[in-house]
Design a protein around this motif. Structure first.
Motif, PDB file in Angstrom:
ATOM      1  N   ARG B  92      44.137  51.190  45.571  1.00 58.73           N
ATOM      2  CA  ARG B  92      43.927  51.911  46.827  1.00 58.73           C
ATOM      3  C   ARG B  92      42.708  51.362  47.570  1.00 58.73           C
ATOM      4  N   LEU B  93      41.719  50.889  46.809  1.00 59.82           N
ATOM      5  CA  LEU B  93      40.507  50.375  47.428  1.00 59.82           C
ATOM      6  C   LEU B  93      40.648  48.921  47.864  1.00 59.82           C
ATOM      7  N   GLY B  94      41.834  48.365  47.681  1.00 60.18           N
ATOM      8  CA  GLY B  94      42.075  47.036  48.218  1.00 60.18           C
ATOM      9  C   GLY B  94      42.090  45.907  47.209  1.00 60.18           C
ATOM     10  N   ALA B  95      42.137  46.236  45.929  1.00 61.90           N
ATOM     11  CA  ALA B  95      42.225  45.164  44.941  1.00 61.90           C
ATOM     12  C   ALA B  95      43.561  44.451  45.099  1.00 61.90           C
ATOM     13  N   ALA B  96      43.563  43.161  44.808  1.00 68.96           N
ATOM     14  CA  ALA B  96      44.795  42.388  44.922  1.00 68.96           C
ATOM     15  C   ALA B  96      45.680  42.623  43.718  1.00 68.96           C
ATOM     16  N   GLY B  97      45.070  42.765  42.561  1.00 70.89           N
ATOM     17  CA  GLY B  97      45.883  42.900  41.357  1.00 70.89           C
ATOM     18  C   GLY B  97      45.105  43.496  40.208  1.00 70.89           C
ATOM     19  N   PHE B  98      45.833  43.786  39.149  1.00 70.39           N
ATOM     20  CA  PHE B  98      45.236  44.404  37.968  1.00 70.39           C
ATOM     21  C   PHE B  98      45.941  43.829  36.750  1.00 70.39           C
ATOM     22  N   LEU B  99      45.175  43.196  35.882  1.00 72.76           N
ATOM     23  CA  LEU B  99      45.775  42.611  34.675  1.00 72.76           C
ATOM     24  C   LEU B  99      45.157  43.199  33.417  1.00 72.76           C
ATOM     25  N   ASP B 107      48.801  33.597  32.920  1.00 72.43           N
ATOM     26  CA  ASP B 107      49.074  34.742  33.808  1.00 72.43           C
ATOM     27  C   ASP B 107      47.904  34.959  34.749  1.00 72.43           C
ATOM     28  N   VAL B 108      46.689  34.836  34.200  1.00 70.29           N
ATOM     29  CA  VAL B 108      45.489  35.054  35.009  1.00 70.29           C
ATOM     30  C   VAL B 108      45.408  33.974  36.093  1.00 70.29           C
ATOM     31  N   ALA B 109      45.640  32.724  35.700  1.00 71.35           N
ATOM     32  CA  ALA B 109      45.590  31.625  36.667  1.00 71.35           C
ATOM     33  C   ALA B 109      46.610  31.846  37.771  1.00 71.35           C
ATOM     34  N   GLU B 110      47.807  32.268  37.391  1.00 71.36           N
ATOM     35  CA  GLU B 110      48.874  32.507  38.367  1.00 71.36           C
ATOM     36  C   GLU B 110      48.489  33.635  39.317  1.00 71.36           C
ATOM     37  N   ALA B 111      47.888  34.686  38.768  1.00 73.66           N
ATOM     38  CA  ALA B 111      47.467  35.815  39.608  1.00 73.66           C
ATOM     39  C   ALA B 111      46.423  35.363  40.620  1.00 73.66           C
ATOM     40  N   ILE B 112      45.504  34.485  40.170  1.00 79.72           N
ATOM     41  CA  ILE B 112      44.474  33.962  41.077  1.00 79.72           C
ATOM     42  C   ILE B 112      45.129  33.205  42.225  1.00 79.72           C
ATOM     43  N   ARG B 113      46.125  32.365  41.882  1.00 77.59           N
ATOM     44  CA  ARG B 113      46.816  31.589  42.922  1.00 77.59           C
ATOM     45  C   ARG B 113      47.528  32.505  43.899  1.00 77.59           C
ATOM     46  N   LEU B 123      51.970  40.364  43.133  1.00 75.15           N
ATOM     47  CA  LEU B 123      50.941  41.010  42.319  1.00 75.15           C
ATOM     48  C   LEU B 123      51.168  42.509  42.272  1.00 75.15           C
ATOM     49  N   ALA B 124      51.583  43.089  43.415  1.00 76.82           N
ATOM     50  CA  ALA B 124      51.809  44.533  43.471  1.00 76.82           C
ATOM     51  C   ALA B 124      52.918  44.939  42.513  1.00 76.82           C
ATOM     52  N   GLU B 125      53.932  44.088  42.413  1.00 77.38           N
ATOM     53  CA  GLU B 125      55.048  44.384  41.509  1.00 77.38           C
ATOM     54  C   GLU B 125      54.560  44.417  40.074  1.00 77.38           C
ATOM     55  N   GLN B 126      53.688  43.464  39.744  1.00 80.93           N
ATOM     56  CA  GLN B 126      53.103  43.404  38.408  1.00 80.93           C
ATOM     57  C   GLN B 126      52.352  44.692  38.098  1.00 80.93           C
ATOM     58  N   VAL B 127      51.626  45.175  39.116  1.00 81.59           N
ATOM     59  CA  VAL B 127      50.854  46.408  38.934  1.00 81.59           C
ATOM     60  C   VAL B 127      51.802  47.584  38.714  1.00 81.59           C
ATOM     61  N   GLU B 128      52.909  47.602  39.457  1.00 82.54           N
ATOM     62  CA  GLU B 128      53.908  48.660  39.275  1.00 82.54           C
ATOM     63  C   GLU B 128      54.417  48.673  37.843  1.00 82.54           C
ATOM     64  N   ASN B 129      54.701  47.478  37.309  1.00 77.34           N
ATOM     65  CA  ASN B 129      55.168  47.381  35.918  1.00 77.34           C
ATOM     66  C   ASN B 129      54.117  47.919  34.962  1.00 77.34           C
TER      67      ASN B 129
END
Lengths: 222, 212
Positions: B92-99, B107-113, B123-129
């Motif tokens: 909600r505060l604007g983060a791009a993703g959460f791992l 996975d981390v490298a891919e998220a950065i890209r 990234l949002a889909e990943q967070v939903e999962n």
């Protein structure tokens, strides 16, 4: 005799840390990374036994799942005495450190340490330096005196268990006998044999008592 | 920029990510929230990888302060422990993703890209999962622990004593009641918790923190 590419197994509850540390040890430390996916004490014991004698170093999370660090250290060294064990911790107490060394660890590292110091430590440990070491972010790498004492005496009651029996006990803590037999793909009769051996070796009157002893010594940890 | 309370974790993750030809990691790895903010102010990373739990501030304030120094959609949180509120708050505060810290280095490298090229839906889909997994775990915990919390203090005392493997006679003696009463307690405990065995009650009670 210097080992050209010492084999290392990394066991940590955080896979990302284990993987990244493995990469660093391989690139900068010249070690051969054998395994980084062990996330429980039991998995660690089995993997080290499998890799013997190629495993020279085990980097073990104090809070590895399923067992406490000292219990996992004792268990690993009982079945595979060859590797040096380096325990990694975070805000650990002096009691925990002492237990770790009494269990047979060669070094205790806080995750506040810098990678460069950690690499120096692994170099010394792998080369057969017999001193005990502590490493953290504040004090750096320091040799420490060997602690006195034998450690947990309750461990002796569990010392005769086989890896399989430890596995059975760990599963029995959370599941009924039917499920455990299925999970291990053995017959109920075989499982009951294991259980009676466990009770005999631990001198426990019931499964519950055996589980309690194991839990007090850190061999089973939720 | 990689920031984590554990220096060793930050060091090894940075070294691993720096090996990718398209990722360059700053050589200072802040271990507290104030240090992280200072580095972000001065060095302006494209992407910041942060642990949710860093000394120096309460973590919701961290996410708010951090967001001031870096454009929205350029912070990825890496965390070991995370409840649903933490994840949703961060997003909600604007983060791009959460791992989670069980992720792979790749996975981390891919998220950065993805964050860098603003491929935020992925990234949002990943967070939903991730939220789905957390919800399942929280629902399970609640189901199990709801039943344990119906036990009276006396019943919990009985559970505690049973867990040490003591026989009924000893428990009765210790509590100053008859064996019959102990057995009646045990029957009621099994009924209330819907457990199939005493052993299972003990496991449930320990899991829920009702006994140590």
């Amino acid at each position: 005799m210097t080992i050209v590419h010492p084999g290392v197994v990394i066991a940590d509850s955080q896979k990302l840390f284990a993987r990244a540390l493995g990469l660093a040890l391989q690139r900068a430390g010249g070690l051969e990374v054998l395994e980084t996916s062990a996330t429980s004490g039991l998995e660690t014991i089995k993997m080290i036994a499998e890799f013997e004698p190629r495993c020279n170093l085990l980097i073990l999370d104090y809070w590895i799942g399923g067992m406490t660090g000292p219990a996992a250290t004792r268990a690993v060294l009982r079945f595979s005495p060859a590797p040096q064990v380096v325990l990694t911790g975070w805000f650990h107490t002096t009691v925990e450190v002492k237990e770790g060394f009494l269990a047979g660890a060669a070094a205790f590292v806080s995750k506040s340490a810098r990678l460069s110091d950690f690499l120096e430590l692994t170099r010394r440990v792998v080369q057969g330096d017999s001193s005990l070491y502590m490493l953290d972010g504040k004090g750096g790498l320091q040799a420490v005196p060997r602690p006195q004492g034998k450690g947990d005496e309750a461990w002796d009651r569990l010392a005769a268990l086989t890896v399989r029996e430890i596995e059975v006990l760990s599963l029995l803590a959370f599941a009924p006998v039917e499920k455990v037999a299925k999970q291990l793909s053995i017959s109920l009769g075989t499982l009951r044999n294991h259980i009676s051996n466990i009770l005999r070796k631990t001198q426990a009157r019931s499964q519950i008592e055996a589980l309690d002893i194991a839990r007090r010594v850190g061999l089973i940890d939720s | 920029m990689v920031a984590d309370a554990q220096q060793l974790f930050a060091d090894v993750l940075s070294a691993a990510l720096d090996e990718f030809s398209d990722i360059r990691v700053f050589d200072d790895h802040p271990t507290t929230a104030p240090e992280a903010i200072k580095t972000m102010m001065h060095r302006r990373p494209d992407i910041a990888l942060l642990d949710l739990w860093m000394p120096g501030m309460e973590e919701p304030a961290v996410t708010q302060s951090i967001m001031r120094w870096i454009p929205s959609g350029h912070v990825i949180f890496l965390s070991w422990y995370h409840g649903r509120e933490h994840v949703t708050q961060a997003m909600r505060l604007g983060a791009a993703g959460f791992l989670p810290k069980s992720a792979d280095v790749d996975d981390v490298a891919e998220a950065i890209r993805q964050a860098h090229s603003q491929k935020l839906p992925a990234l949002a889909e990943q967070v939903e999962n991730l939220l789905g997994t957390i919800k399942k775990r929280e629902d399970f915990n609640r189901r199990v622990c709801e039943r344990i919390w119906t036990l009276t203090p006396r019943e919990l005392q009985v559970v505690r004593l049973i867990s040490t493997g003591r026989p009924v006679k000893e428990i009765a003696h210790q509590l100053g009641i008859t064996s019959g009463t102990v057995k009646a307690h045990i029957r009621r405990i099994l009924l209330k918790t819907e457990a199939q065995s005493q052993k299972q009650v003990i496991a449930m009670a320990r899991f829920c923190g009702a006994i140590s």
